[in-house]
Design a protein around this motif. Structure first.
Motif, mmCIF file in Angstrom:
data_model
loop_
_atom_site.group_PDB
_atom_site.id
_atom_site.type_symbol
_atom_site.label_atom_id
_atom_site.label_comp_id
_atom_site.label_asym_id
_atom_site.label_seq_id
_atom_site.Cartn_x
_atom_site.Cartn_y
_atom_site.Cartn_z
ATOM 1 N N UNK A 94 0.829 -1.201 0.000
ATOM 2 C CA UNK A 94 0.000 0.000 0.000
ATOM 3 C C UNK A 94 0.868 1.257 0.000
ATOM 4 N N UNK A 95 1.832 1.332 0.923
ATOM 5 C CA UNK A 95 2.616 2.557 1.076
ATOM 6 C C UNK A 95 3.657 2.734 -0.025
ATOM 7 N N UNK A 96 4.332 1.650 -0.395
ATOM 8 C CA UNK A 96 5.442 1.758 -1.349
ATOM 9 C C UNK A 96 5.004 1.600 -2.802
ATOM 10 N N UNK A 97 3.956 0.821 -3.031
ATOM 11 C CA UNK A 97 3.572 0.494 -4.400
ATOM 12 C C UNK A 97 2.228 1.090 -4.818
ATOM 13 N N UNK A 98 1.463 1.600 -3.860
ATOM 14 C CA UNK A 98 0.166 2.181 -4.197
ATOM 15 C C UNK A 98 -0.855 1.166 -4.653
#
Length: 415
Positions: free
Chosen positions: A88-92
């Protein structure tokens, strides 16, 4: 069909790509290391198969690039939570997919619920997924969705097999652990036990054991004293092998064993004596085979073609979770294609909730219940019998619920 098989986490488009802002990222949480690594094989293979086929999504008048990004759960709950956070945070990630693992799957789903990203999962009894994670009939989850069979369906399928072995009103020994499988199996309202007893069967349930089991002689003795000739369980392959060896030593081998969970996998995928694997002549649930009359909504691939692709690419026997693993991507693609805004997680979650889709794992219908967030999968009854292509193959013995699937074998004695 030869497929270049890439493990989750191996460098390539499935792991690295362009900046995620312009892409629709489908995140995948799969066990690739640790004790559940072999159970992650179906999902890892599905990634390698789907990746070149799912590069773009057309939603309305717009076409979006799609990336598949996989993270290793490391076979732990914390590893699953970390994988979700990274996706979620790094790859969206716009949606996260996962399956398998008593502790791992709920942890991944809970992490998605906390992060506000839709999640679709499978191969975990829906009552444990839903009620076990704290939802209720009037307070469902907002972000997380699941498709699977239920504990009640397992009990009904096993009751069909017990009655095939010895008629109605059997006395059945319960080899249940002290974890979620055992606890939910004992639940009289939503678990296995209530359905089995409603069919007229008497359950003998000794004290729960802890995994991995060190000594199951007490269970063998209790079943022997109660006159049981049928045993049911949700044991690992290792613990079932221990039970069977102990029963042989005492001269009290049951007529039939029914076992779910890891025993839905072929002998090569679980632990046990390779000369006499734990699954040998054990009856189990059947939720997907190459003979199921299903076809993928992504590419028209049949169940038989999916199984053949796996065997050709890996050199190993097909696995039941292949169908649900591939269907996860069908659901993700459908949700992204039909969402009001595929870049908005809330819109994607809403699209999953109104999905009714014909997939390679069967018809998945979240509009039909049995509770919000859940679609069900029908079961047949089967048994691991000596095979022609493989040492043991899953024969279908009973099938009251799957149209087009033929019951093709007779029950073989355990002895």
């Amino acid at each position: 069909m030869r497929v270049r098989r890439r493990a989750c986490g191996e460098e390539g488009r499935a792991e690295h790509g362009t900046a995620h802002g312009a892409d629709l990222v489908v995140g995948v949480v799969a066990a690739r290391t640790g004790r559940l690594a072999s159970l992650g094989d179906p999902l890892a293979f599905a990634v390698s198969l789907v990746e070149p086929r799912l590069t773009r999504i057309t939603n309305g008048h717009r076409t979006h690039a799609v990336r598949l990004v996989c993270r290793d759960s490391r076979s732990t709950a914390e590893g699953a939570r970390r994988a979700v956070r990274e996706l979620v945070a790094d790859e969206g990630a716009r949606i996260v997919l996962t399956l398998a693992g008593t502790q791992v799957l709920p942890a991944a789903a809970d992490a998605c619920e906390e992060a506000g990203v839709p999640c679709v999962s499978s191969t975990f009894p829906w009552q444990v997924y839903y009620y076990g994670r704290g939802a209720s009939d009037v307070a469902p989850f907002r972000w997380t969705y699941h498709f699977c069979w239920g504990l009640d369906a397992i009990a009904a399928t096993f009751a069909d097999l017990w009655e095939l072995a010895g008629g109605p009103g059997r006395t059945v020994g319960c080899l249940w652990n002290d974890g979620p499988q055992g606890g939910w199996s004992r639940d009289t309202e939503r678990g296995f036990a209530g359905t089995a007893r409603a069919r007229g069967h008497h359950l003998v349930d000794p004290a729960a054991y802890s995994e991995p089991a060190a000594d199951l002689s007490g269970h063998v003795a209790a079943f022997e004293a109660a006159g049981t000739d049928i045993v049911t369980s949700a044991a690992t392959g290792r613990d079932l092998a221990l039970f069977r060896a102990t029963a042989v030593e005492r001269g009290s081998t049951p007529r039939l064993i029914t076992c779910s969970r890891w025993l839905a996998y072929p002998p090569s995928a679980t632990s046990g004596d390779r000369q006499r694997p734990a699954q040998a002549n054990v009856a189990t649930l059947v939720y997907w085979t190459p003979s199921h009359p299903y076809r993928s909504s992504l590419d028209g691939m049949t169940a038989a073609q999916l199984a053949e692709a796996y065997e050709q690419a890996t050199g190993r026997q097909w696995l039941q979770p292949l169908g649900p693993a591939y269907a996860l991507f069908e659901v993700a693609a459908y949700a992204l294609r039909t969402a009001e805004d595929p870049t908005d997680p809330a819109a994607v979650a809403a699209a999953v909730g109104r999905t009714r889709l014909e997939t390679v794992a069967g018809t998945l219908d979240w509009t039909a219940g049995p509770v919000p967030n859940v679609a069900t999968v029908p079961l047949a009854g089967g048994q691991w019998q000596p095979g022609r292509r493989h040492d043991y193959e899953l024969a279908v013995l009973t099938n009251p619920h799957v149209d087009g699937l033929v019951a093709d074998a007779d029950l073989m004695p355990l002895r």
